[in-house]
Design a protein around this motif. Structure first.
Motif, short mmCIF file in Angstrom:
data_model
loop_
_atom_site.label_atom_id
_atom_site.label_comp_id
_atom_site.label_asym_id
_atom_site.label_seq_id
_atom_site.Cartn_x
_atom_site.Cartn_y
_atom_site.Cartn_z
N PRO A 48 4.66 -11.58 -1.81
CA PRO A 48 3.59 -11.01 -1.00
C PRO A 48 4.11 -10.73 0.41
O PRO A 48 5.05 -11.38 0.86
N GLN A 50 2.76 -9.28 4.51
CA GLN A 50 1.65 -8.98 5.39
C GLN A 50 1.80 -7.57 5.94
O GLN A 50 2.91 -7.14 6.30
N TRP A 55 -2.78 -7.59 3.29
CA TRP A 55 -1.66 -8.05 2.47
C TRP A 55 -1.28 -7.02 1.42
O TRP A 55 -2.11 -6.21 1.01
N TYR A 57 2.00 -6.57 -1.96
CA TYR A 57 2.97 -7.32 -2.75
C TYR A 57 4.14 -6.41 -3.14
O TYR A 57 4.02 -5.19 -3.17
N SER A 70 1.38 -1.68 -1.01
CA SER A 70 0.87 -2.13 0.29
C SER A 70 -0.64 -1.97 0.41
O SER A 70 -1.21 -2.30 1.44
N CYS A 80 -6.02 -2.44 2.21
CA CYS A 80 -5.12 -3.55 1.92
C CYS A 80 -5.90 -4.70 1.30
O CYS A 80 -7.12 -4.79 1.41
N LYS A 84 -4.09 -13.04 0.88
CA LYS A 84 -2.77 -13.15 0.27
C LYS A 84 -2.90 -13.50 -1.22
O LYS A 84 -2.18 -12.97 -2.06
#
Length: 123
Positions: A48, A50, A55, A57, A70, A80, A84
């Motif tokens: 993952p 930021q 967040w 991956y 993204s 997004c 997370k």
């Protein structure tokens, strides 16, 4: 009086284990590359990351980026993941699909709802 040992005697102690280690590394390298070629195996990782607004991956195959997501797939715009954990859940679902043989796996709106990543009112 203590007997003296020559430098060559000291090095002889390390020659055999050193040769074994080198042979082990060579065997592992050759064996792994044959397995990878024969069975199409890949080492898959999920990372993952930021973004400015949430967040995303990344899925790596043998250390190289295979998929970089993204934003939440399927939704209009580039929203997004807010948590997370949501990015990880979707990334794991994609990896699961890859293991089932899908080359470029997709995530549906229903799957996002089932995982709790989006609510009915967001789409």
């Amino acid at each position: 009086m203590k007997p003296t040992t020559s430098k060559t005697n000291r090095y002889k102690k390390f020659i055999f284990p050193g040769i074994l280690i080198i042979l082990g590394i060579l065997f592992y390298t050759i064996y792994y590359s044959q397995l990878k070629n024969e069975y199409g195996l890949a080492f898959i990782q999920l990372k993952p990351f930021q973004t400015e607004t949430g967040w995303g991956y990344e899925i790596l195959a043998n250390g190289k980026t295979y998929i970089r997501q993204s934003f939440i797939p399927v939704l209009e715009g580039h929203r997004c993941f807010t948590k997370k954990e949501d990015a990880i859940a979707v990334g794991n679902k994609v990896i699961e699909k890859m293991k089932m043989g899908e080359q470029l796996p997709t995530i549906s709106l229903d799957e996002l709802k089932q995982m709790g990543v989006i609510k009915d009112s967001l789409h």
